[in-house]
Design an enzyme around this catalytic site. Structure first.
Site, PDB file in Angstrom:
ATOM      1  N   GLY A  10      -1.755  -9.327   4.127  1.00  0.00           N
ATOM      2  CA  GLY A  10      -2.879  -8.446   4.433  1.00  0.00           C
ATOM      3  C   GLY A  10      -3.136  -7.615   3.202  1.00  0.00           C
ATOM      4  O   GLY A  10      -3.288  -8.144   2.111  1.00  0.00           O
ATOM      5  N   GLU A  11      -3.104  -6.327   3.369  1.00  0.00           N
ATOM      6  CA  GLU A  11      -3.292  -5.426   2.235  1.00  0.00           C
ATOM      7  C   GLU A  11      -2.111  -4.454   2.212  1.00  0.00           C
ATOM      8  O   GLU A  11      -1.984  -3.613   3.098  1.00  0.00           O
ATOM      9  CB  GLU A  11      -4.635  -4.704   2.401  1.00  0.00           C
ATOM     10  CG  GLU A  11      -5.129  -4.018   1.157  1.00  0.00           C
ATOM     11  CD  GLU A  11      -5.216  -4.932  -0.065  1.00  0.00           C
ATOM     12  OE1 GLU A  11      -5.765  -6.035   0.039  1.00  0.00           O
ATOM     13  OE2 GLU A  11      -4.708  -4.523  -1.124  1.00  0.00           O
ATOM     14  N   SER A  12      -1.264  -4.591   1.192  1.00  0.00           N
ATOM     15  CA  SER A  12      -0.010  -3.827   1.170  1.00  0.00           C
ATOM     16  C   SER A  12      -0.241  -2.316   1.110  1.00  0.00           C
ATOM     17  O   SER A  12       0.517  -1.540   1.716  1.00  0.00           O
ATOM     18  CB  SER A  12       0.858  -4.280   0.002  1.00  0.00           C
ATOM     19  OG  SER A  12       0.132  -4.218  -1.206  1.00  0.00           O
ATOM     20  N   CYS A  70       3.387 -12.543   1.372  1.00  0.00           N
ATOM     21  CA  CYS A  70       2.290 -12.003   0.568  1.00  0.00           C
ATOM     22  C   CYS A  70       2.343 -10.456   0.550  1.00  0.00           C
ATOM     23  O   CYS A  70       3.275  -9.906  -0.022  1.00  0.00           O
ATOM     24  CB  CYS A  70       0.972 -12.565   1.074  1.00  0.00           C
ATOM     25  SG  CYS A  70      -0.272 -12.623  -0.208  1.00  0.00           S
ATOM     26  N   ARG A  93       0.861  -7.752  -8.416  1.00  0.00           N
ATOM     27  CA  ARG A  93      -0.124  -7.967  -7.344  1.00  0.00           C
ATOM     28  C   ARG A  93      -1.326  -8.742  -7.891  1.00  0.00           C
ATOM     29  O   ARG A  93      -1.635  -8.645  -9.067  1.00  0.00           O
ATOM     30  CB  ARG A  93      -0.610  -6.625  -6.786  1.00  0.00           C
ATOM     31  CG  ARG A  93       0.437  -5.919  -5.974  1.00  0.00           C
ATOM     32  CD  ARG A  93      -0.090  -4.593  -5.467  1.00  0.00           C
ATOM     33  NE  ARG A  93      -1.158  -4.766  -4.494  1.00  0.00           N
ATOM     34  CZ  ARG A  93      -2.006  -3.782  -4.165  1.00  0.00           C
ATOM     35  NH1 ARG A  93      -1.920  -2.607  -4.750  1.00  0.00           N
ATOM     36  NH2 ARG A  93      -2.924  -4.003  -3.261  1.00  0.00           N
ATOM     37  N   ILE A 143      -3.589 -16.475  -1.108  1.00  0.00           N
ATOM     38  CA  ILE A 143      -4.810 -15.657  -0.991  1.00  0.00           C
ATOM     39  C   ILE A 143      -4.590 -14.344  -1.739  1.00  0.00           C
ATOM     40  O   ILE A 143      -3.780 -13.516  -1.306  1.00  0.00           O
ATOM     41  CB  ILE A 143      -5.148 -15.362   0.491  1.00  0.00           C
ATOM     42  CG1 ILE A 143      -5.302 -16.673   1.279  1.00  0.00           C
ATOM     43  CG2 ILE A 143      -6.431 -14.531   0.594  1.00  0.00           C
ATOM     44  CD1 ILE A 143      -5.454 -16.488   2.766  1.00  0.00           C
ATOM     45  N   ARG A 144      -5.267 -14.166  -2.814  1.00  0.00           N
ATOM     46  CA  ARG A 144      -5.073 -12.986  -3.662  1.00  0.00           C
ATOM     47  C   ARG A 144      -3.580 -12.638  -3.743  1.00  0.00           C
ATOM     48  O   ARG A 144      -3.141 -11.511  -3.508  1.00  0.00           O
ATOM     49  CB  ARG A 144      -5.896 -11.805  -3.135  1.00  0.00           C
ATOM     50  CG  ARG A 144      -7.411 -12.104  -3.171  1.00  0.00           C
ATOM     51  CD  ARG A 144      -8.277 -10.866  -3.143  1.00  0.00           C
ATOM     52  NE  ARG A 144      -7.972 -10.023  -2.009  1.00  0.00           N
ATOM     53  CZ  ARG A 144      -7.463  -8.803  -2.077  1.00  0.00           C
ATOM     54  NH1 ARG A 144      -7.207  -8.256  -3.237  1.00  0.00           N
ATOM     55  NH2 ARG A 144      -7.229  -8.127  -0.998  1.00  0.00           N
ATOM     56  N   HIS A 159       0.994 -17.792   2.178  1.00  0.00           N
ATOM     57  CA  HIS A 159       0.812 -17.600   3.627  1.00  0.00           C
ATOM     58  C   HIS A 159       1.286 -18.842   4.392  1.00  0.00           C
ATOM     59  O   HIS A 159       0.478 -19.733   4.655  1.00  0.00           O
ATOM     60  CB  HIS A 159      -0.669 -17.383   3.946  1.00  0.00           C
ATOM     61  CG  HIS A 159      -1.170 -16.022   3.625  1.00  0.00           C
ATOM     62  ND1 HIS A 159      -1.328 -15.036   4.578  1.00  0.00           N
ATOM     63  CD2 HIS A 159      -1.544 -15.474   2.451  1.00  0.00           C
ATOM     64  CE1 HIS A 159      -1.799 -13.933   4.001  1.00  0.00           C
ATOM     65  NE2 HIS A 159      -1.934 -14.175   2.709  1.00  0.00           N
ATOM     66  N   GLU A 197       1.916 -19.058   7.413  1.00  0.00           N
ATOM     67  CA  GLU A 197       1.384 -19.021   8.791  1.00  0.00           C
ATOM     68  C   GLU A 197      -0.026 -19.605   8.866  1.00  0.00           C
ATOM     69  O   GLU A 197      -0.560 -19.802   9.942  1.00  0.00           O
ATOM     70  CB  GLU A 197       1.427 -17.570   9.325  1.00  0.00           C
ATOM     71  CG  GLU A 197       0.335 -16.628   8.848  1.00  0.00           C
ATOM     72  CD  GLU A 197       0.479 -16.182   7.391  1.00  0.00           C
ATOM     73  OE1 GLU A 197       1.349 -16.701   6.672  1.00  0.00           O
ATOM     74  OE2 GLU A 197      -0.317 -15.326   6.973  1.00  0.00           O
TER      75      GLU A 197
HETATM   76  N1  GLN Z   1      -3.584  -8.683  -2.588  1.00  0.00           N
HETATM   77  C1  GLN Z   1      -2.907  -8.184  -1.414  1.00  0.00           C
HETATM   78  C2  GLN Z   1      -2.079  -6.946  -1.745  1.00  0.00           C
HETATM   79  O1  GLN Z   1      -1.952  -6.628  -2.875  1.00  0.00           O
HETATM   80  C3  GLN Z   1      -2.009  -9.237  -0.824  1.00  0.00           C
HETATM   81  C4  GLN Z   1      -2.853 -10.396  -0.366  1.00  0.00           C
HETATM   82  C5  GLN Z   1      -2.341 -11.084   0.847  1.00  0.00           C
HETATM   83  O2  GLN Z   1      -1.464 -10.596   1.558  1.00  0.00           O
HETATM   84  N2  GLN Z   1      -2.936 -12.196   1.119  1.00  0.00           N
HETATM   85  O3  GLN Z   1      -1.585  -6.314  -0.869  1.00  0.00           O
END
Ligand code: GLN
Length: 187
Positions: free
Chosen positions: A47-49, A79, A105, A132-133, A168, A170
Site C-alpha cells: 500500500g503506502e508505507s 512491499c 523506496r 508496483i512502485r 505483491h 497476493e
Molecule cells: N511505494 C510504496 C511505498 O513507498 C510501496 C508500494 C506498494 O506497496 N505497492 O510505501
C-alpha cells in the site's frame, strides 16, 4: 492457525483471499481491540508505507505490534509492509525498524512503476511476482537470508521471524510465498 492481516490501507483483502485458499483462518486488524484475539502470524500488506506508519501510531497499534514482532511473532511484510519492517530506508527515518535490511523506496523509477516477472524464490523456480512502485532491498545485515533476486536487486529476504518481500505475492494466482510463510510459522 490464525493469521492477522493489518487492514488499515492497501492490499489486505487479497492477502486474506490467499489465506482462505490455503484454508488458514484469518482476521483483520483495524483497532487496538483486535489485538486481544490470539494469533500466530501477522501480514503487513502493500500500500503506502507513510500512510500506514501514520495510522499505526494514531490508532495506538504501533507500540503493541512492535513489541510482538520483537518478541518473535512471525511477520510477513510485502512491499509497503516490508518498508514498515526495514531498519534503514534510504534518506528517511523508518517505522518498526526490526529487520536488518536497507531499502530504497520506489526503486524502479516512474516509467517502470509496475511490472511482472517470473523468478526464483528460495528453492522454487518461476514464481510469478508483481511489482508496483516497489522498493528494492539494497543491503541485508548479518543473519539475514536472501531468498530472491531479480535484475541485480534483492527482492525477498528472511531474518529470524521476519519475511520481507518487495513485490505483491497476493496479486498472482500462485501460493508459493504464502505457503512459505505458513511453513515458517509451523517451524
Ligand atoms: N511505494 C510504496 C511505498 O513507498 C510501496 C508500494 C506498494 O506497496 N505497492 O510505501
Amino acid at each position: 492457525m490464525n493469521i492477522a492481516v493489518l487492514a488499515l490501507q492497501g492490499a489486505f483483502i487479497e492477502h486474506r483471499k490467499k489465506l482462505d485458499d490455503l484454508k488458514v483462518s484469518n482476521f483483520e486488524i483495524r483497532h487496538l481491540s483486535d489485538l486481544e484475539k490470539p494469533f500466530d502470524g501477522l501480514i503487513l500488506p502493500g500500500g503506502e508505507s507513510t500512510v500506514m506508519g501514520k495510522l499505526l501510531k494514531e490508532l495506538g497499534l504501533f507500540e503493541p505490534l512492535l513489541k510482538m514482532i520483537k518478541g518473535g511473532l512471525p511477520v510477513m511484510g510485502t512491499c509497503a509492509g516490508l518498508i514498515l519492517l526495514a531498519e534503514n530506508i534510504d534518506k528517511e527515518s523508518g517505522h518498526f525498524k526490526t529487520m536488518p535490511v536497507t531499502i530504497a523506496r520506489n526503486a524502479y523509477g516512474r516509467q517502470l512503476g509496475s511490472f511482472d516477472v517470473k523468478s526464483n524464490f528460495a528453492d522454487k523456480k518461476n514464481v510469478p511476482m508483481v511489482f508496483i512502485r516497489a522498493p528494492s532491498i539494497l543491503k541485508v545485515g548479518d543473519k539475514t537470508e536472501i531468498l530472491s533476486q531479480h535484475d541485480g536487486a534483492i527482492t525477498a529476504a528472511k531474518y529470524k521471524n521476519q519475511l520481507g518481500i518487495t513485490f505483491h505475492p497476493e496479486l498472482t494466482e500462485d501460493l508459493t510465498i504464502h505457503k512459505y510463510f505458513m511453513d515458517m510459522i509451523k517451524k
